[in-house]
Design an enzyme around this catalytic site. Structure first.
Site, PDB file in Angstrom:
ATOM      1  CG  ASP A   1       6.739  -4.938  -1.495  1.00 46.64           C
ATOM      2  OD1 ASP A   1       7.018  -5.253  -0.454  1.00 46.64           O
ATOM      3  OD2 ASP A   1       5.493  -4.918  -1.636  1.00 46.64           O
TER       4      ASP A   1
ATOM      5  CB  SER B   1      -0.943  -0.060   1.346  1.00 49.18           C
ATOM      6  OG  SER B   1      -1.906  -1.100   1.140  1.00 49.18           O
TER       7      SER B   1
ATOM      8  CB  ILE C   1      -2.958 -12.748   6.772  1.00 49.42           C
ATOM      9  CG1 ILE C   1      -1.262 -12.051   6.740  1.00 49.42           C
ATOM     10  CG2 ILE C   1      -2.770 -14.137   6.214  1.00 49.42           C
ATOM     11  CD1 ILE C   1      -0.223 -12.832   7.532  1.00 49.42           C
TER      12      ILE C   1
END
Length: 223
Positions: free
Chosen positions: A101, A38, A160
């Protein structure tokens, strides 16, 4: 000293060490489900950076690893190490800003280390892995800024579950807790670049304009 739980924490061991002109390199570190993707999307939209995501989808061992960690830990970690090295070579050749990331340092110091400490990865495989990692480590450029997405395990578990990835569904809570402890220990000793610690369970950088402003203001001190 007690900290405000919403406070963005800054650790700057090497002020003023930016390199390569406009080629800014931001790395985003954090546990599974901590909010890395994000923030990468947010920074790319804001600054026009090119994203480099962790190659989960390309790892041919990942599903086997989650099904039988002891048998497949070495294979999976070697794949990630090789893929991350390739990514570092690619981003190092670019002339524009990038954001990554999850980093190669996390692969070794968090995930492989955890597998070894839990005796999931054996001594022989671990020493082979470390030999390769340490050979690569000194050949790659550290980021201009490391963002650490700090998030409690209770929140990680909810995220998750909500994103519904099949291979993550059965990750044990104790595994996530061990990763969390290793992350906190690693970031305390990380000195390759400035670090900004973002408490992602307290700050909403997706929809809250105030939180967005606070995060961007902090990042822009370094970039």
């Amino acid at each position: 000293m007690a900290r405000n739980p919403r406070q963005i924490i800054e650790i700057d061991p090497q002020p003023g060490q930016l390199t390569n002109g406009n080629h800014r390199y931001i790395a985003v570190a954090g546990n599974i489900g901590s909010g890395k993707s994000s923030i990468v999307d947010f920074l790319c939209q804001k600054y026009g950076l090119e994203p480099f995501f962790e190659p989960n989808e390309g790892n041919p061992y990942l599903e086997d690893f989650y099904g039988d960690m002891k048998s497949w830990s070495f294979h999976s970690q070697i794949y990630f190490l090789a893929a991350k090295f390739k990514l570092h070579q690619e981003l190092g050749a670019l002339e524009h800003g990038v954001v990554q990331d999850r980093t190669i340092w996390e692969d070794a110091e968090i995930f492989a280390e955890n597998l070894y400490r839990q005796k999931i990865m054996g001594e022989r495989d671990y020493q082979t892995y470390r030999l390769l990692y340490e050979s690569i480590r000194d050949q790659i450029r550290p980021p201009d800024l490391m963002l650490y997405m700090r998030c409690p395990v209770s929140t990680v578990k909810k995220r998750i579950a909500s994103r519904g990835r099949q291979m993550e569904r059965d990750i044990p809570e104790r595994y996530l807790k061990r990763l969390h402890r290793l992350y906190d220990s690693w970031i305390e000793n990380y000195t390759l670049s400035p670090v900004v610690i973002i408490p992602t369970n307290k700050l909403d950088y997706v929809t809250d304009l105030v939180d967005q402003h606070d995060i961007l203001t902090t990042i822009e001190k370094y970039l």
